[in-house]
Design a protein around this motif. Structure first.
Motif, mmCIF file in Angstrom:
data_model
loop_
_atom_site.group_PDB
_atom_site.id
_atom_site.type_symbol
_atom_site.label_atom_id
_atom_site.label_comp_id
_atom_site.label_asym_id
_atom_site.label_seq_id
_atom_site.Cartn_x
_atom_site.Cartn_y
_atom_site.Cartn_z
ATOM 1 N N ALA A 24 0.763 -0.988 0.057
ATOM 2 C CA ALA A 24 0.008 0.052 -0.059
ATOM 3 C C ALA A 24 0.748 1.333 0.068
ATOM 4 O O ALA A 24 2.138 1.116 0.328
ATOM 5 C CB ALA A 24 -0.827 0.067 1.131
ATOM 6 N N TYR A 25 0.332 2.418 -0.390
ATOM 7 C CA TYR A 25 0.713 3.470 -0.119
ATOM 8 C C TYR A 25 2.343 3.914 -1.053
ATOM 9 O O TYR A 25 3.146 4.882 -0.547
ATOM 10 C CB TYR A 25 1.240 4.164 1.455
ATOM 11 N N LEU A 26 2.230 3.341 -1.897
ATOM 12 C CA LEU A 26 3.640 3.374 -2.749
ATOM 13 C C LEU A 26 3.474 4.802 -3.785
ATOM 14 O O LEU A 26 4.496 5.245 -4.263
ATOM 15 C CB LEU A 26 4.034 2.367 -3.656
ATOM 16 N N ASP A 27 2.244 5.274 -4.189
ATOM 17 C CA ASP A 27 2.068 6.532 -4.655
ATOM 18 C C ASP A 27 1.831 7.680 -3.941
ATOM 19 O O ASP A 27 1.233 7.473 -2.900
ATOM 20 C CB ASP A 27 1.021 6.308 -5.945
ATOM 21 N N ASP A 28 1.719 8.803 -4.677
ATOM 22 C CA ASP A 28 1.320 9.943 -4.004
ATOM 23 C C ASP A 28 0.100 10.470 -3.894
ATOM 24 O O ASP A 28 -0.508 11.611 -3.596
ATOM 25 C CB ASP A 28 2.215 11.127 -4.343
ATOM 26 N N GLY A 29 -1.064 9.521 -4.584
ATOM 27 C CA GLY A 29 -2.241 10.165 -5.059
ATOM 28 C C GLY A 29 -2.290 10.866 -6.190
ATOM 29 O O GLY A 29 -3.498 11.158 -6.399
ATOM 30 N N LYS A 30 -1.318 11.425 -6.610
ATOM 31 C CA LYS A 30 -1.571 12.298 -8.059
ATOM 32 C C LYS A 30 -0.933 11.740 -9.064
ATOM 33 O O LYS A 30 -0.574 12.419 -9.965
ATOM 34 C CB LYS A 30 -0.585 13.533 -7.575
ATOM 35 N N GLY A 31 -0.295 10.230 -9.131
ATOM 36 C CA GLY A 31 0.074 9.766 -10.242
ATOM 37 C C GLY A 31 1.450 9.514 -10.234
ATOM 38 O O GLY A 31 2.288 9.194 -11.064
ATOM 39 N N GLY A 32 2.069 10.095 -9.014
ATOM 40 C CA GLY A 32 3.643 9.988 -8.893
ATOM 41 C C GLY A 32 3.954 9.089 -7.766
ATOM 42 O O GLY A 32 3.227 8.593 -7.173
ATOM 43 N N LEU A 33 5.406 8.880 -7.550
ATOM 44 C CA LEU A 33 5.641 8.087 -6.644
ATOM 45 C C LEU A 33 5.697 8.670 -5.280
ATOM 46 O O LEU A 33 5.705 9.811 -5.229
ATOM 47 C CB LEU A 33 7.341 7.856 -6.836
ATOM 48 N N SER A 34 5.522 7.985 -4.091
ATOM 49 C CA SER A 34 5.321 8.449 -2.897
ATOM 50 C C SER A 34 6.550 9.153 -2.355
ATOM 51 O O SER A 34 7.759 8.698 -2.780
ATOM 52 C CB SER A 34 4.757 7.451 -1.870
ATOM 53 N N PRO A 35 6.609 10.328 -1.985
ATOM 54 C CA PRO A 35 7.933 11.066 -1.358
ATOM 55 C C PRO A 35 8.595 10.155 -0.296
ATOM 56 O O PRO A 35 9.428 10.601 0.051
ATOM 57 C CB PRO A 35 7.359 12.531 -0.833
ATOM 58 N N SER A 36 7.601 9.427 0.147
ATOM 59 C CA SER A 36 8.584 8.436 1.124
ATOM 60 C C SER A 36 9.635 7.443 0.553
ATOM 61 O O SER A 36 10.311 7.076 1.298
ATOM 62 C CB SER A 36 7.586 7.562 1.984
ATOM 63 N N LEU A 37 9.596 7.368 -0.823
ATOM 64 C CA LEU A 37 10.468 6.438 -1.329
ATOM 65 C C LEU A 37 11.762 7.282 -2.156
ATOM 66 O O LEU A 37 11.270 8.186 -2.663
ATOM 67 C CB LEU A 37 9.548 5.506 -2.167
ATOM 68 N N ASP A 38 12.573 6.496 -2.388
ATOM 69 C CA ASP A 38 13.773 7.307 -3.140
ATOM 70 C C ASP A 38 14.446 6.099 -3.888
ATOM 71 O O ASP A 38 15.368 5.407 -3.510
ATOM 72 C CB ASP A 38 14.652 7.742 -2.117
ATOM 73 N N VAL A 39 13.993 5.965 -5.273
ATOM 74 C CA VAL A 39 14.524 4.902 -5.991
ATOM 75 C C VAL A 39 15.998 5.316 -6.485
ATOM 76 O O VAL A 39 16.564 4.501 -7.143
ATOM 77 C CB VAL A 39 13.724 4.579 -7.104
ATOM 78 N N GLN A 40 16.565 6.501 -6.135
ATOM 79 C CA GLN A 40 18.032 6.794 -6.591
ATOM 80 C C GLN A 40 18.900 6.289 -5.529
ATOM 81 O O GLN A 40 20.169 6.229 -5.947
ATOM 82 C CB GLN A 40 18.198 8.226 -6.531
ATOM 83 N N ALA A 41 18.459 5.782 -4.463
ATOM 84 C CA ALA A 41 19.329 4.934 -3.455
ATOM 85 C C ALA A 41 19.700 3.552 -4.072
ATOM 86 O O ALA A 41 19.128 3.298 -5.014
ATOM 87 C CB ALA A 41 18.558 4.715 -2.246
ATOM 88 N N ASP A 42 20.741 2.842 -3.482
ATOM 89 C CA ASP A 42 21.171 1.808 -3.908
ATOM 90 C C ASP A 42 19.997 0.505 -3.438
ATOM 91 O O ASP A 42 20.140 -0.283 -2.672
ATOM 92 C CB ASP A 42 22.239 1.408 -3.453
ATOM 93 N N VAL A 43 18.813 0.513 -4.306
ATOM 94 C CA VAL A 43 17.679 -0.188 -3.572
ATOM 95 C C VAL A 43 18.210 -1.739 -3.985
ATOM 96 O O VAL A 43 18.441 -1.917 -5.282
ATOM 97 C CB VAL A 43 16.545 0.155 -4.595
ATOM 98 N N PRO A 44 18.011 -2.570 -2.927
ATOM 99 C CA PRO A 44 18.120 -3.894 -3.257
ATOM 100 C C PRO A 44 17.253 -4.745 -4.123
ATOM 101 O O PRO A 44 16.158 -4.241 -4.304
ATOM 102 C CB PRO A 44 18.224 -4.539 -1.772
ATOM 103 N N PRO A 45 17.516 -5.952 -4.790
ATOM 104 C CA PRO A 45 16.683 -6.791 -5.534
ATOM 105 C C PRO A 45 15.286 -6.705 -4.958
ATOM 106 O O PRO A 45 15.081 -7.026 -3.667
ATOM 107 C CB PRO A 45 17.375 -7.994 -5.510
ATOM 108 N N THR A 46 14.356 -6.483 -5.656
ATOM 109 C CA THR A 46 12.966 -6.486 -5.043
ATOM 110 C C THR A 46 12.028 -7.113 -6.012
ATOM 111 O O THR A 46 11.959 -7.056 -7.101
ATOM 112 C CB THR A 46 12.693 -4.781 -4.887
#
Length: 282
Positions: free
Chosen positions: A197-219
């Motif tokens: 849940a809650y991965l989007d911002d409700g406006k068509g974008g990514l939630s600001p609680s997330l940052d895919v510019q980090a070294d995100v591990p395999p998901t």
């Protein structure tokens, strides 16, 4: 078997006896934080069952004393996962998205740690709890026969959002270190997000609680089209990870709904086997 689940099964016939897992007991349950050193806030209400009229699972709320319960797999230096139940950050579904998941992981050689994180309405506290849990497991990996370099997270619904945050927001710990345990890394080595849940911002974008510019591990992201409240967020997160060239896989099923854990009788029932195949590929 938990009593509410037993009553629900008898009254509705929703699950046959052979469908119910034989749940293991935790080897040990630990407080996450030293006495008086937990950062952030916690509810002052006494822990209680939430919505007792819903008989399909055991839900707890008013969690002010977060804990970690260890379910070991057989063997030495086993891979491990921290299990984050869902519940809208209001309650935690402790069996369907907790003990049943731990039992399933153990069956496949993976040690499990069920995280009972702070609730209700405490997303910052929940992230602090998960970061602390990752460091705690790594600090005791040798004692618990767990490989500290093969430690992942698996989360359901709100627990999926929490797991995604932990896999994005590890660069700066969400609290000041309280002891030597916090010298251990709080980045998970892999993540499985089941109907997050809650991965989007409700406006068509990514939630600001997330940052895919980090070294995100395999998901691995698991979702179904007939979860209208939350599937859009998974699609947006998948697209963001793709654009950022982060290693991931998106399993999108036609049917499944929301909140099924291991109990789906629709297309999403394929996810556990698919997740195991993905884990082996790592």
């Amino acid at each position: 078997m938990k009593l509410p689940l037993l009553i629900f099964s008898l009254l509705t016939g929703a699950m046959s006896a052979q469908d119910l897992p034989v749940l293991k007991s935790a080897r040990v349950t630990l407080d996450l934080w030293p006495e008086g050193k937990m950062p952030g806030r916690a509810t002052q209400e006494a822990q209680a069952l939430h919505s007792p009229e819903r008989m399909d699972a055991v839900r707890v709320t008013n969690v002010s004393r977060p804990t970690l319960s260890f379910y070991p797999a057989e063997g030495k230096d086993a891979p491990a996962m921290i299990v984050c139940p869902g519940g809208g950050y209001t309650w935690l579904t402790m069996d369907k998205e907790g003990t049943e998941i731990a039992t399933w992981l153990n069956k496949h050689g993976i040690s499990a740690f069920i995280l009972k994180y702070r609730a209700p309405g405490n997303r910052d506290g929940a992230l602090q709890d998960l970061q602390r849990a990752l460091s705690l497991v790594r600090s005791r990996g040798a004692e618990w026969s767990v490989d500290p370099q093969c430690l992942g997270v698996i989360g359901f619904s709100a627990g999926g959002h929490l797991s995604a945050r932990a896999s994005n927001r590890f660069g700066q710990r969400a609290y000041a270190a309280v002891d030597d345990i916090d010298k251990q890394a709080c980045r998970p080595d892999f993540a499985i997000l089941v109907y997050p849940a809650y991965l989007d911002d409700g406006k068509g974008g990514l939630s600001p609680s997330l940052d895919v510019q980090a070294d995100v591990p395999p998901t691995l992201i698991v979702h179904s089209e007939d979860d209208p409240g939350f599937v859009r967020g998974s699609k947006i997160y998948d697209a963001a990870l793709t654009a950022a060239k982060r290693p991931h896989k998106f399993l999108l099923y036609p049917t499944g709904g929301h909140g099924y854990g291991l109990r789906s009788d629709r297309d999403a029932k394929a996810w556990p086997d698919a997740a195991l195949t993905w884990l082996r590929s790592l």
